[in-house]
Design a protein around this motif. Structure first.
Motif, PDB file in Angstrom:
ATOM      1  N   GLU A  21       0.831  -1.220   0.000  1.00  0.00           N
ATOM      2  CA  GLU A  21       0.000   0.000   0.000  1.00  0.00           C
ATOM      3  C   GLU A  21       0.860   1.262   0.000  1.00  0.00           C
ATOM      4  N   SER A  22       1.822   1.275   0.915  1.00  0.00           N
ATOM      5  CA  SER A  22       2.631   2.478   1.082  1.00  0.00           C
ATOM      6  C   SER A  22       3.477   2.755  -0.167  1.00  0.00           C
ATOM      7  N   CYS A  23       3.886   1.695  -0.854  1.00  0.00           N
ATOM      8  CA  CYS A  23       4.655   1.872  -2.089  1.00  0.00           C
ATOM      9  C   CYS A  23       3.775   2.467  -3.180  1.00  0.00           C
ATOM     10  N   TYR A  24       2.563   1.901  -3.332  1.00  0.00           N
ATOM     11  CA  TYR A  24       1.664   2.431  -4.354  1.00  0.00           C
ATOM     12  C   TYR A  24       1.251   3.865  -4.043  1.00  0.00           C
ATOM     13  N   ARG A  70       6.456   4.076 -16.118  1.00  0.00           N
ATOM     14  CA  ARG A  70       7.438   4.224 -15.050  1.00  0.00           C
ATOM     15  C   ARG A  70       8.267   2.951 -14.929  1.00  0.00           C
ATOM     16  N   MET A  71       9.385   3.040 -14.245  1.00  0.00           N
ATOM     17  CA  MET A  71      10.257   1.874 -14.142  1.00  0.00           C
ATOM     18  C   MET A  71       9.663   0.732 -13.316  1.00  0.00           C
ATOM     19  N   PHE A  72       8.599   0.989 -12.591  1.00  0.00           N
ATOM     20  CA  PHE A  72       7.976  -0.070 -11.794  1.00  0.00           C
ATOM     21  C   PHE A  72       6.858  -0.781 -12.565  1.00  0.00           C
ATOM     22  N   HIS A  73       6.710  -0.470 -13.839  1.00  0.00           N
ATOM     23  CA  HIS A  73       5.607  -1.030 -14.612  1.00  0.00           C
ATOM     24  C   HIS A  73       5.830  -2.521 -14.882  1.00  0.00           C
ATOM     25  N   LYS A  74       4.714  -3.261 -14.888  1.00  0.00           N
ATOM     26  CA  LYS A  74       4.704  -4.683 -15.233  1.00  0.00           C
ATOM     27  C   LYS A  74       5.718  -5.512 -14.457  1.00  0.00           C
ATOM     28  N   LEU A  75       5.802  -5.253 -13.206  1.00  0.00           N
ATOM     29  CA  LEU A  75       6.666  -6.060 -12.346  1.00  0.00           C
ATOM     30  C   LEU A  75       6.077  -7.446 -12.220  1.00  0.00           C
ATOM     31  N   LYS A  76       6.961  -8.439 -12.179  1.00  0.00           N
ATOM     32  CA  LYS A  76       6.451  -9.799 -11.986  1.00  0.00           C
ATOM     33  C   LYS A  76       6.647 -10.238 -10.537  1.00  0.00           C
ATOM     34  N   PHE A  77       6.964  -9.279  -9.684  1.00  0.00           N
ATOM     35  CA  PHE A  77       7.106  -9.618  -8.265  1.00  0.00           C
ATOM     36  C   PHE A  77       6.582  -8.434  -7.447  1.00  0.00           C
ATOM     37  N   SER A  78       6.576  -8.588  -6.153  1.00  0.00           N
ATOM     38  CA  SER A  78       5.950  -7.600  -5.296  1.00  0.00           C
ATOM     39  C   SER A  78       6.614  -6.227  -5.383  1.00  0.00           C
ATOM     40  N   ILE A  79       5.801  -5.203  -5.440  1.00  0.00           N
ATOM     41  CA  ILE A  79       6.317  -3.831  -5.501  1.00  0.00           C
ATOM     42  C   ILE A  79       7.154  -3.519  -4.263  1.00  0.00           C
ATOM     43  N   LEU A  80       6.784  -4.145  -3.162  1.00  0.00           N
ATOM     44  CA  LEU A  80       7.537  -3.902  -1.927  1.00  0.00           C
ATOM     45  C   LEU A  80       8.974  -4.420  -2.084  1.00  0.00           C
ATOM     46  N   LYS A  81       9.123  -5.577  -2.720  1.00  0.00           N
ATOM     47  CA  LYS A  81      10.467  -6.107  -2.946  1.00  0.00           C
ATOM     48  C   LYS A  81      11.252  -5.219  -3.905  1.00  0.00           C
ATOM     49  N   ALA A  82      10.556  -4.643  -4.867  1.00  0.00           N
ATOM     50  CA  ALA A  82      11.227  -3.715  -5.790  1.00  0.00           C
ATOM     51  C   ALA A  82      11.752  -2.500  -5.021  1.00  0.00           C
ATOM     52  N   PHE A  83      10.958  -2.015  -4.069  1.00  0.00           N
ATOM     53  CA  PHE A  83      11.416  -0.897  -3.236  1.00  0.00           C
ATOM     54  C   PHE A  83      12.627  -1.307  -2.398  1.00  0.00           C
ATOM     55  N   TYR A  84      12.604  -2.552  -1.928  1.00  0.00           N
ATOM     56  CA  TYR A  84      13.766  -3.051  -1.171  1.00  0.00           C
ATOM     57  C   TYR A  84      15.025  -3.051  -2.047  1.00  0.00           C
ATOM     58  N   SER A 102      19.124 -11.584  -4.307  1.00  0.00           N
ATOM     59  CA  SER A 102      18.322 -12.783  -4.444  1.00  0.00           C
ATOM     60  C   SER A 102      18.193 -13.515  -3.099  1.00  0.00           C
ATOM     61  N   ARG A 103      19.309 -13.618  -2.380  1.00  0.00           N
ATOM     62  CA  ARG A 103      19.287 -14.268  -1.060  1.00  0.00           C
ATOM     63  C   ARG A 103      18.449 -13.492  -0.065  1.00  0.00           C
ATOM     64  N   LYS A 104      18.623 -12.167  -0.069  1.00  0.00           N
ATOM     65  CA  LYS A 104      17.925 -11.339   0.919  1.00  0.00           C
ATOM     66  C   LYS A 104      16.416 -11.334   0.705  1.00  0.00           C
ATOM     67  N   LEU A 105      16.005 -11.326  -0.573  1.00  0.00           N
ATOM     68  CA  LEU A 105      14.603 -11.081  -0.870  1.00  0.00           C
ATOM     69  C   LEU A 105      13.826 -12.322  -1.306  1.00  0.00           C
ATOM     70  N   GLY A 106      14.521 -13.437  -1.464  1.00  0.00           N
ATOM     71  CA  GLY A 106      13.830 -14.643  -1.898  1.00  0.00           C
ATOM     72  C   GLY A 106      13.275 -14.509  -3.304  1.00  0.00           C
ATOM     73  N   LEU A 107      14.018 -13.858  -4.150  1.00  0.00           N
ATOM     74  CA  LEU A 107      13.634 -13.741  -5.558  1.00  0.00           C
ATOM     75  C   LEU A 107      14.692 -14.463  -6.382  1.00  0.00           C
ATOM     76  N   GLN A 108      14.339 -14.807  -7.615  1.00  0.00           N
ATOM     77  CA  GLN A 108      15.364 -15.399  -8.477  1.00  0.00           C
ATOM     78  C   GLN A 108      16.439 -14.374  -8.784  1.00  0.00           C
ATOM     79  N   GLN A 109      17.658 -14.869  -8.913  1.00  0.00           N
ATOM     80  CA  GLN A 109      18.759 -13.956  -9.177  1.00  0.00           C
ATOM     81  C   GLN A 109      18.545 -13.192 -10.476  1.00  0.00           C
ATOM     82  N   LYS A 110      18.039 -13.871 -11.469  1.00  0.00           N
ATOM     83  CA  LYS A 110      17.816 -13.246 -12.763  1.00  0.00           C
ATOM     84  C   LYS A 110      16.835 -12.080 -12.643  1.00  0.00           C
TER      85      LYS A 110
END
Ligand SMILES: [Zn+2]
Length: 302
Positions: A21-24, A70-84, A102-110
């Motif tokens: 919410e706070s990111c949006y 914007r650079m946050f468009h069409k994210l395939k993961f959580s906007i909060l993680k993008a902010f992180y 990738s380790r910190k956020l539990g996302l794929q490295q790619k």
């Protein structure tokens, strides 16, 4: 500079952005805080769209998402993680590798690697503030075996031109650009982008700088002394960049983006805690550039 690098703590960050919410909310404010203008018809009144945080034009009923363009468009993961990711990239003094993200956020490295490329795009200089006063310019080769990285796939060499703005005993700002040749044309185009034409510029005796006297009245060419003693400041900056690059990345593909990242962080060390907000704002305002980025080859282990 070492000890002064102050950055937003993770607690401060989490207080600002505890949830999606706070990111949006932030993105909405960045996009429409000064008012809405319809992209299709130019009308300036809107109401809430059907999707969260979207806006719908009151005249033509076009709906615009809060992230489009914007650079946050069409994210395939959580906007909060993008902010992180923006947080970690901006507050780690030396940057952060995608393996670590990738380790910190539990996302794929790619996933982290591609999003980080976007963040690095946002670090590109606007060239709105040319260097003034006392400036030095020099070129160097980055990559290749002489960097002491034997055994790595790093035999591609690239020529880079650096410019520094001196301030007192130190260096206030740095810009750098990859070039194909150290020709007057390429050196000149970089210098016109980054240096005020009245600045006092020092270069070595290389002939490529000679024709630039017509654009920069204050160029002084000086023969480089033993071990480049009379160019020690710019050489220190160049060594600093090379050390950072070596510690972080195994390849010099996409070198310009790494130069931009390095210069961005160097030039904003004075911002301290403000650097995260500055980068987030750039991300929230900049176009997404996805096509270019997705053409990049994704290296393993960076
Ligand atoms: Zn409209």
């Amino acid at each position: 500079m070492e000890s002064k690098y102050e950055s937003l703590t993770i607690f401060e960050f989490q207080k600002l952005y505890p949830d999606e919410e706070s990111c949006y909310r932030y993105l909405s404010e960045a996009k429409w805080g000064k008012g809405f203008v319809c992209k299709r018809c130019g009308y300036d009144k809107s109401c809430k769209g059907s999707r969260k945080y979207s806006q719908q034009c009151n005249r033509c009923h076009r709906t615009e998402s809060v992230t489009s363009g914007r650079m946050f468009h069409k994210l395939k993961f959580s906007i909060l993680k993008a902010f992180y990711i923006v947080y970690y990239v901006s507050t780690n003094k030396k940057g952060i590798a995608s393996t670590e993200l990738s380790r910190k956020l539990g996302l794929q490295q790619k996933t982290c690697w591609f999003f980080k490329q976007k963040v690095m795009r946002a670090m590109q200089s606007s060239h709105n503030y040319p260097m003034e006063g006392s400036v030095e310019v020099d070129e160097t080769v980055v990559g290749g075996q002489e960097e002491g990285v034997r055994g790595r796939k790093n035999d591609k060499k690239q020529l880079v031109v650096f410019a520094i703005e001196k301030k007192g005993k130190g260096v206030a700002r740095v810009y750098a650009k990859t070039i194909k040749k150290a020709s007057a044309e390429e050196l000149g185009s970089f210098m016109k982008e980054t240096i005020d034409k009245n600045a006092a510029i020092k270069t070595d005796a290389w002939s490529g700088y000679k024709p630039l006297r017509k654009d920069f009245t204050n160029i002084k060419q000086e023969k480089s002394q033993k071990k480049g003693r009379n160019f020690s400041k710019i050489h220190r900056v160049i060594m600093g960049f090379k050390g950072w690059l070596r510690g972080m990345h195994h390849s010099v593909d996409n070198l310009q983006a790494y130069l931009d990242e390095y210069c961005y962080r160097f030039n904003r060390a004075f911002m301290g805690k403000g650097i995260f907000g500055n980068l987030l704002q750039r991300m929230a305002k900049a176009n997404p550039f996805p096509r270019e980025i997705y053409k990049l080859t994704y290296p393993i282990n960076t």
